[in-house]
Structure formats: structure tokens, C-alpha cells
Design a protein around this motif. Structure first.
Motif, PDB file in Angstrom:
ATOM      1  N   CYS A  19       0.876  -1.275  -0.001  1.00 45.06           N
ATOM      2  CA  CYS A  19      -0.061  -0.030  -0.105  1.00 45.06           C
ATOM      3  C   CYS A  19       0.992   1.324   0.227  1.00 45.06           C
ATOM      4  O   CYS A  19       1.762   1.329   0.911  1.00 45.06           O
ATOM      5  CB  CYS A  19      -1.031  -0.004   1.153  1.00 45.06           C
ATOM      6  N   CYS A  22       0.169   3.392   3.507  1.00 40.43           N
ATOM      7  CA  CYS A  22       0.729   2.791   4.641  1.00 40.43           C
ATOM      8  C   CYS A  22       1.400   1.799   4.603  1.00 40.43           C
ATOM      9  O   CYS A  22       1.771   1.284   3.703  1.00 40.43           O
ATOM     10  CB  CYS A  22      -0.789   2.517   5.709  1.00 40.43           C
ATOM     11  N   CYS A  50      -7.294  -1.303   0.794  1.00 45.46           N
ATOM     12  CA  CYS A  50      -6.073  -1.579   1.585  1.00 45.46           C
ATOM     13  C   CYS A  50      -6.984  -2.154   3.011  1.00 45.46           C
ATOM     14  O   CYS A  50      -7.759  -1.488   3.619  1.00 45.46           O
ATOM     15  CB  CYS A  50      -5.263  -0.345   1.986  1.00 45.46           C
ATOM     16  N   CYS A  53      -5.767   0.733   5.928  1.00 45.55           N
ATOM     17  CA  CYS A  53      -6.135   2.229   5.863  1.00 45.55           C
ATOM     18  C   CYS A  53      -7.337   2.214   4.876  1.00 45.55           C
ATOM     19  O   CYS A  53      -7.794   3.622   5.111  1.00 45.55           O
ATOM     20  CB  CYS A  53      -4.949   2.880   5.608  1.00 45.55           C
TER      21      CYS A  53
HETATM   22 ZN    ZN Z   1      -3.057   1.104   3.439  1.00 46.44          ZN
END
Ligand code: ZN
Length: 182
Positions: A19, A22, A50, A53
Motif C-alpha cells: 500500500c 501505509c 487496503c 487504511c
Molecule cells: Zn494502506
């Protein structure tokens, strides 16, 4: 008599990809697509979220493809956010390579043994079929199917009681058969 066990997907697999927002590397597809037409060219993506997040990433399905060369039924499925198509595309090696993703099938499949009647016979022939290309360890599958420990399955393989034409160590995602002679 041949018994058939089926490895069945129960939901979409986790998509492994880093990701950018994050530190997580796990995404989940919710079966949503985005299709964008510009003049006669078409782009299509499968959306994944994701798991940490919630950020959305787009997996490229079609890239600047002439509208006329796209099967109308495929477009319909994407417009309808078809979960079956999402599952199919996630397993497509071309889609995987293009988007640099891998799949994690943990907790996304089950083994259907068709009942336990055959499990205590002296000689048991089992054909294992995969309803999706789910890489699983045969040792794990067989231990689950018979309700015994993995160590017990490994012991049966070592002593030649459990035999197969394929290597039962490692992972498999294609149909195979094995025989247990007690
Ligand atoms: Zn993420």
C-alpha cells in the motif's frame, strides 16, 4: 470406488501488494470495477481496498483497448460489478503479472469431502479437484479430510501407506489423486 474431494473458494482471496499510503501489504477486492471510455479507447480496473487504511488501489484489467475489441458481455459484467468476474480476474496470471500482485487464500477456501462414509474403509482412492487455483499443501488437505494430525499424514506418506503420482510435500493447485491403504 473413487471419492471426490473439492477445494472450494468461500470468498475472494486477499490481494498481496504494497500500500503506498501505509505499511500494509494486504488488500481486499469488493468486486467493484471502474470503467473509463475516452473516444474509442477503454480502460478498466478492478478496485481493491487496503485492509489497514482503506485506501483504494486500482488493478488494471484493460488498458487503452479499442471498445470494439472488448466482448460486450465482459463490459456488462464489469458494469454490474460481478463478483465472479472479479474472482476470475484475480486468478488470471496475466492480471497478476501486470499488477504485480500475489494472492493469499488463507481462510478463503474450504474442503468438501462429500460426507465421511468413505473415511474408514481399508482402501480409499480420493480424487482432489480444485474449483479455483488455490495453492494448498496436500498434507494439510489430507489431514483436514481425515481429521488426523499433519504429523500422522506425514507418517503415512513415509511408510508408503499413503501414495500418489504427485509429490505430496509442498503446495499444489491442480487436481490430483491419492490412495490410502491401511
Ligand atoms: Zn494502506
Amino acid at each position: 470406488m473413487l471419492n471426490v474431494w473439492v477445494v472450494m473458494p468461500t470468498c475472494l482471496p486477499t490481494v498481496l501488494r504494497r500500500c503506498p499510503a501505509c505499511a500494509s501489504n494486504r488488500f481486499r477486492a469488493n468486486g467493484k470495477f471502474r470503467v473509463n471510455a475516452h473516444h474509442k479507447l477503454l480502460d478498466a480496473w478492478l478496485l481493491v481496498l487496503c485492509t489497514a487504511c482503506g485506501d483504494t488501489a486500482k488493478l488494471t484489467v484493460l488498458e487503452r483497448v479499442n471498445v470494439r475489441s472488448v466482448r460486450p458481455d465482459l463490459l456488462d459484467l464489469m458494469h454490474n460489478n460481478d463478483p465472479g468476474l472479479a474472482a476470475e480476474l484475480l486468478q488470471d496470471p496475466v492480471v497478476q503479472r501486470r499488477n504485480r500482485i500475489a494472492l493469499d487464500w488463507d481462510n478463503a477456501w474450504r474442503l468438501d469431502t462429500g460426507g465421511s462414509d468413505h473415511l474408514d474403509r481399508e482402501v480409499i482412492d480420493v480424487s482432489v479437484r480444485f474449483a479455483a487455483r488455490i495453492p494448498v499443501r496436500p498434507v494439510r488437505l489430507i489431514s483436514q479430510g481425515f481429521g488426523v494430525s499433519r504429523a500422522e499424514v506425514e507418517r503415512l506418506i513415509t511408510e508408503g501407506t499413503l501414495v500418489s503420482a504427485v509429490r505430496l510435500s509442498g503446495r499444489l493447485s491442480c487436481d490430483f489423486t491419492f490412495t490410502l491403504k491401511r
